[in-house]
Design a protein around this motif. Sequence first.
Motif, short mmCIF file in Angstrom:
data_model
loop_
_atom_site.label_atom_id
_atom_site.label_comp_id
_atom_site.label_asym_id
_atom_site.label_seq_id
_atom_site.Cartn_x
_atom_site.Cartn_y
_atom_site.Cartn_z
N SER A 253 23.09 5.00 30.43
CA SER A 253 22.39 5.16 29.15
C SER A 253 21.58 6.45 29.13
O SER A 253 21.53 7.16 28.11
CB SER A 253 21.46 3.97 28.89
N LEU A 254 20.94 6.76 30.27
CA LEU A 254 20.12 7.97 30.35
C LEU A 254 20.99 9.22 30.22
O LEU A 254 20.59 10.21 29.57
CB LEU A 254 19.36 8.01 31.68
N LYS A 255 22.20 9.19 30.80
CA LYS A 255 23.11 10.34 30.71
C LYS A 255 23.50 10.60 29.25
O LYS A 255 23.49 11.74 28.79
CB LYS A 255 24.36 10.09 31.55
N ARG A 256 23.82 9.51 28.53
CA ARG A 256 24.19 9.66 27.12
C ARG A 256 23.00 10.16 26.29
O ARG A 256 23.16 10.99 25.39
CB ARG A 256 24.66 8.31 26.56
N LEU A 257 21.81 9.62 26.62
CA LEU A 257 20.61 10.00 25.87
C LEU A 257 20.27 11.47 26.10
O LEU A 257 19.89 12.19 25.17
CB LEU A 257 19.44 9.11 26.29
N ARG A 258 20.42 11.92 27.36
CA ARG A 258 20.14 13.32 27.67
C ARG A 258 21.14 14.25 26.99
O ARG A 258 20.77 15.35 26.53
CB ARG A 258 20.16 13.54 29.17
N ALA A 259 22.40 13.82 26.94
CA ALA A 259 23.42 14.63 26.27
C ALA A 259 23.11 14.75 24.79
O ALA A 259 23.24 15.83 24.19
CB ALA A 259 24.80 13.99 26.48
N ARG A 260 22.67 13.65 24.19
CA ARG A 260 22.33 13.65 22.78
C ARG A 260 21.09 14.51 22.52
O ARG A 260 21.01 15.25 21.54
CB ARG A 260 22.09 12.22 22.31
N SER A 261 20.10 14.42 23.45
CA SER A 261 18.86 15.18 23.30
C SER A 261 19.11 16.68 23.46
O SER A 261 18.49 17.50 22.79
CB SER A 261 17.82 14.72 24.32
N SER A 262 20.03 17.05 24.38
CA SER A 262 20.31 18.47 24.61
C SER A 262 20.96 19.10 23.39
O SER A 262 20.74 20.27 23.08
CB SER A 262 21.24 18.64 25.82
N LYS A 263 21.78 18.32 22.66
CA LYS A 263 22.39 18.82 21.44
C LYS A 263 21.34 19.07 20.38
O LYS A 263 21.45 19.99 19.56
CB LYS A 263 23.42 17.82 20.91
N LYS A 264 20.29 18.23 20.39
CA LYS A 264 19.20 18.39 19.42
C LYS A 264 18.12 19.32 19.95
O LYS A 264 17.07 19.50 19.33
CB LYS A 264 18.58 17.02 19.12
N GLN A 265 18.38 19.91 21.16
CA GLN A 265 17.43 20.82 21.82
C GLN A 265 16.08 20.15 22.04
O GLN A 265 15.03 20.73 21.80
CB GLN A 265 17.26 22.10 20.99
N GLY A 266 16.15 18.93 22.50
CA GLY A 266 14.92 18.19 22.81
C GLY A 266 15.01 17.55 24.18
O GLY A 266 16.03 17.64 24.86
N ASN A 267 13.90 16.94 24.64
CA ASN A 267 13.85 16.27 25.93
C ASN A 267 13.76 14.76 25.74
O ASN A 267 13.32 14.28 24.69
CB ASN A 267 12.64 16.75 26.74
N VAL A 268 14.19 14.03 26.75
CA VAL A 268 14.05 12.58 26.74
C VAL A 268 12.57 12.24 26.87
O VAL A 268 11.90 12.71 27.79
CB VAL A 268 14.85 11.94 27.90
N THR A 269 12.05 11.43 25.97
CA THR A 269 10.62 11.10 25.98
C THR A 269 10.32 9.94 26.93
O THR A 269 11.22 9.19 27.32
CB THR A 269 10.14 10.72 24.57
N ALA A 270 9.04 9.81 27.26
CA ALA A 270 8.61 8.71 28.13
C ALA A 270 8.89 7.35 27.48
O ALA A 270 9.25 6.39 28.16
CB ALA A 270 7.13 8.85 28.46
N LEU A 271 8.73 7.27 26.15
CA LEU A 271 8.98 6.01 25.43
C LEU A 271 10.45 5.63 25.53
O LEU A 271 10.80 4.46 25.73
CB LEU A 271 8.57 6.15 23.97
N GLU A 272 11.34 6.61 25.40
CA GLU A 272 12.77 6.35 25.51
C GLU A 272 13.14 5.86 26.90
O GLU A 272 13.96 4.94 27.06
CB GLU A 272 13.57 7.60 25.15
N VAL A 273 12.54 6.47 27.92
CA VAL A 273 12.77 6.02 29.30
C VAL A 273 12.24 4.61 29.49
O VAL A 273 12.87 3.77 30.15
CB VAL A 273 12.11 6.99 30.30
N PHE A 274 11.08 4.32 28.90
CA PHE A 274 10.48 2.98 28.96
C PHE A 274 11.45 1.94 28.40
O PHE A 274 11.71 0.91 29.01
CB PHE A 274 9.17 2.97 28.18
N LEU A 275 12.02 2.23 27.22
CA LEU A 275 12.94 1.29 26.57
C LEU A 275 14.24 1.15 27.35
O LEU A 275 14.81 0.05 27.45
CB LEU A 275 13.22 1.76 25.14
N LEU A 276 14.73 2.24 27.94
CA LEU A 276 15.94 2.17 28.76
C LEU A 276 15.70 1.31 30.00
O LEU A 276 16.57 0.52 30.40
CB LEU A 276 16.37 3.58 29.20
N GLY A 277 14.54 1.48 30.61
CA GLY A 277 14.20 0.67 31.79
C GLY A 277 14.13 -0.81 31.45
O GLY A 277 14.60 -1.65 32.21
N ALA A 278 13.57 -1.12 30.26
CA ALA A 278 13.49 -2.51 29.83
C ALA A 278 14.87 -3.10 29.60
O ALA A 278 15.17 -4.22 30.04
CB ALA A 278 12.66 -2.60 28.54
#
Length: 376
Positions: A253-278
Amino acid sequence: MSESNALANGLAGAGGGIIAQIITYPLQTVNTRQQTERTLKRNKQSLLLQSSNTTTTSAPGTLLQILHVIGSEGWGGLYSGLKPSLLGTAASQVINFNVIQGLGIYYYFYQIFKNKAVAIAAARKLKGHGDGTVGMFGWLVVAAIAGSLNVLLTNPIWVLVTRMQTHTQAERKIMEEKKEALRMAASESSLAGSILREKLAELDSKKPRPYGTIHAANEVYSEAGIVGFWKGVIPALIMVCNPSIQFMIYESSLKRLRARSSKKQGNVTALEVFLLGALAKLGATVSTYPLLVVKSRLQAKQEIGASNSLRYSGTFDAILKMIRYEGLPGFYKGMSTKIVQSVFAASVLFMIKEELVKVFISLADKSKKVVSNLRN
């Protein structure tokens, strides 16, 4: 990824794990007691056992249990076994393994085998096989190897934690059995009422209290010797699939999220990591919870189930007796508590871990620049 990143992951995993453990420990204590509580199926056989006072009533809800523990044992009851538990968390994440540079057992080996898996995937791509990324099966294997090493080395700590969390529960059962034995003796031998009341009052005055790590260790050793510290290791090893499933979901999930964030020129946020961990922990917990219950039953003091039908000689004996006397619901005791505790703990762990990794790597890069400037 360099070995310094493995160190960063080990230290960050330890920091996140310890903080998450402290925050959610009362829920963990209550959950362990729920897992080890026996509630027999309502059939002729269970009714026969009830008549001999070997069964227990249904456990109250989580909040009521927490309040009951505070009322009868104080806040210390909710934190029984916290010290060895923190040691176990640190051992799982950042223990000195034969002083190998102070790196963590689980996160260190996970990172090392992860690096190897990434290197293998890259090599396969050069040969025209695959896209250069590690598949789900690869993540499962990596997490399973790291988890197996972690289980074998830290199981003694978790045996002590389980004993300390369930000690007062076990002692209370023993006292109830002694009281019942006194009442039966009185009815059979016409024991004087005053003597009976005196003995019962003496038992009532003895309130079970949490005990320390050394006491727990001596108790385990006196019961089963060194082997006793590896009780429950078989279901624990099988449960290696828990972090395997967890990290498979998380990494994918993190790999997909990072790929999506890189296209939007953004970084994975702490909240997103929190939700992925959950999400990752929820999936792993639901699928492997029955094994956790079996492990807790084996590691707890066997007097919780004084009847031979409720005493376990091993993993398969525990599984068969739980099916026979408690049914399938017995394997899911306290699961709602565990889901809340483990999902929240995992979310905190991953969030803090990712943030600490960034800090450690940033500090390492700065120190390298300073050293480079001094040399020049």
